[in-house]
Motif scaffolding. Sequence first.
Motif, PDB file in Angstrom:
ATOM      1  N   MET A   1     -48.240  41.636  25.031  1.00 50.36           N
ATOM      2  CA  MET A   1     -46.793  41.507  24.832  1.00 50.36           C
ATOM      3  C   MET A   1     -46.367  42.179  23.534  1.00 50.36           C
ATOM      4  N   SER A   2     -45.300  42.899  23.618  1.00 54.98           N
ATOM      5  CA  SER A   2     -44.755  43.458  22.393  1.00 54.98           C
ATOM      6  C   SER A   2     -44.045  42.360  21.616  1.00 54.98           C
ATOM      7  N   GLU A   3     -44.124  42.451  20.285  1.00 59.88           N
ATOM      8  CA  GLU A   3     -43.496  41.407  19.483  1.00 59.88           C
ATOM      9  C   GLU A   3     -42.131  41.855  19.021  1.00 59.88           C
ATOM     10  N   SER A   4     -41.231  40.887  18.853  1.00 65.08           N
ATOM     11  CA  SER A   4     -39.888  41.239  18.432  1.00 65.08           C
ATOM     12  C   SER A   4     -39.888  41.504  16.926  1.00 65.08           C
ATOM     13  N   GLN A   5     -38.794  42.099  16.481  1.00 67.29           N
ATOM     14  CA  GLN A   5     -38.647  42.361  15.055  1.00 67.29           C
ATOM     15  C   GLN A   5     -38.610  41.039  14.291  1.00 67.29           C
ATOM     16  N   PHE A   6     -39.145  41.044  13.101  1.00 67.07           N
ATOM     17  CA  PHE A   6     -39.252  39.808  12.342  1.00 67.07           C
ATOM     18  C   PHE A   6     -38.303  39.888  11.159  1.00 67.07           C
ATOM     19  N   VAL A   7     -37.313  39.010  11.157  1.00 66.45           N
ATOM     20  CA  VAL A   7     -36.307  39.021  10.104  1.00 66.45           C
ATOM     21  C   VAL A   7     -36.360  37.691   9.370  1.00 66.45           C
ATOM     22  N   ARG A  37     -49.554  38.925  10.471  1.00 66.14           N
ATOM     23  CA  ARG A  37     -50.740  39.495  11.124  1.00 66.14           C
ATOM     24  C   ARG A  37     -50.715  41.013  11.166  1.00 66.14           C
ATOM     25  N   VAL A  38     -49.564  41.575  10.827  1.00 63.11           N
ATOM     26  CA  VAL A  38     -49.475  43.039  10.790  1.00 63.11           C
ATOM     27  C   VAL A  38     -49.873  43.563   9.406  1.00 63.11           C
ATOM     28  N   GLY A  39     -49.976  42.668   8.429  1.00 60.49           N
ATOM     29  CA  GLY A  39     -50.454  43.092   7.118  1.00 60.49           C
ATOM     30  C   GLY A  39     -49.408  43.108   6.024  1.00 60.49           C
ATOM     31  N   ALA A  65     -57.935  40.571  12.314  1.00 61.12           N
ATOM     32  CA  ALA A  65     -57.893  41.295  13.593  1.00 61.12           C
ATOM     33  C   ALA A  65     -59.310  41.589  14.089  1.00 61.12           C
ATOM     34  N   GLY A  69     -61.198  40.081  17.395  1.00 63.77           N
ATOM     35  CA  GLY A  69     -61.846  40.902  18.414  1.00 63.77           C
ATOM     36  C   GLY A  69     -63.230  40.383  18.740  1.00 63.77           C
ATOM     37  N   GLY A  98     -49.141  32.284  16.085  1.00 66.38           N
ATOM     38  CA  GLY A  98     -49.550  33.635  16.475  1.00 66.38           C
ATOM     39  C   GLY A  98     -49.096  34.667  15.481  1.00 66.38           C
ATOM     40  N   ARG A  99     -48.541  34.247  14.381  1.00 67.72           N
ATOM     41  CA  ARG A  99     -47.815  35.178  13.535  1.00 67.72           C
ATOM     42  C   ARG A  99     -48.365  35.361  12.121  1.00 67.72           C
ATOM     43  N   PRO A 142     -32.001  41.819  19.927  1.00 68.83           N
ATOM     44  CA  PRO A 142     -31.880  43.158  19.375  1.00 68.83           C
ATOM     45  C   PRO A 142     -30.436  43.649  19.397  1.00 68.83           C
TER      46      PRO A 142
END
Lengths: 162, 196
Positions: A1-7, A37-39, A65, A69, A98-99, A142
């Motif tokens: 799943m693609s994740e939504s923008q995080f604001v 989780r994206v850094g 990550a 794996g 999850g974030r 969005p």
Amino acid sequence: MSESQFVMHEGDFLAIQKVIDPLLKNARARGVFVVDRVGQLIRQTGEMSNLDTTSLASLTAGCVAATGGLAQLLGEEEFPTHVHQGERDSLHMTLVGGRGILVVVFDQRSSLGLVRLRARKASTQLATIFEAIKKKCEAEGPGNGKTFADISDDEIDNLFSD
Amino acid sequence: MSFINYAAREINCKIVYYGPGLCGKTTNLQYVYARTNPDLKGKMISLATETERTLFFDFLPLALGEIRGFKARFHLYTVPGQVFYDASRKLILKGVDGAVFVADSQEERMEANIESLENLQTNLIEHGLELGKIPWVMQYNKRDLPNVTPIEEMRRQLNPTGVPEFEACATTGEGVFETLKATAKGVLSDLRKVGA
């Protein structure tokens, strides 16, 4: 799943700060960091102001990550807690929903048991905060016409003017 | 998936450099790092083997300036190009906002380019993304070498949809910043769609 923008807004950061400040004290830690989780570094507290926190955030996300794996290779969904023990400093990482990732840096003034105990409670509180932020982002959706909806090509080009 | 921090007034975006082994992804980042004002860059991290091959990723944080009063920060990542590191490549694409495909222009590397581009598409799908739906840029690297495939042929094989493309020689820096700027522009333009 693609994740939504995080604001995230000021109130979200304050809510996180209210969790990590007591954690720092109660776990007798040197530093506490919340990383996504994206850094990206989200929030930090403690005595480690000289640390390269951008690198810390990126490497933490990479480490989580890679370990995730490995977990999936073994049929686990993920390894929710990671510990890296050093001669002086140690790292305790807890996955937050999850974030996020909660990182606690501690030395001999504390112990793994104490950090684990305190981090568990804090990660539950942080998961609730992240869930609320996620719901808010999804509800806003969005293209909601806020700050960047009508940025012009000129504004973008200006960023790159030498 | 950009991260917008209203408290610090920052936009944080992630750009991933993708491409086959030894195509010059790390060299792109090294050039950007070497030629960027120290105030605008963080430390470059390379998780590489003893023989300088990328093992997990390279990472370079950059600040580009301000837009609408928000600092635009970009995190540049490379993936390991060698075929057997696919699991790592997949992980690095998490949360990607824009991509650069670095193609190796040498004739004998065309097959590797095609394979890597297909691999990028496959791995994006695993993250619920599609190459046609995120901003991305094609870079034809190593144009200084004698045995290169003509641009028309590379375009036909690798860029049929006509995304922005640049000829480059990453070792000398030709085309490196043009590629980065086009990608960053694409990512920022994408913010219009999501608003925030």
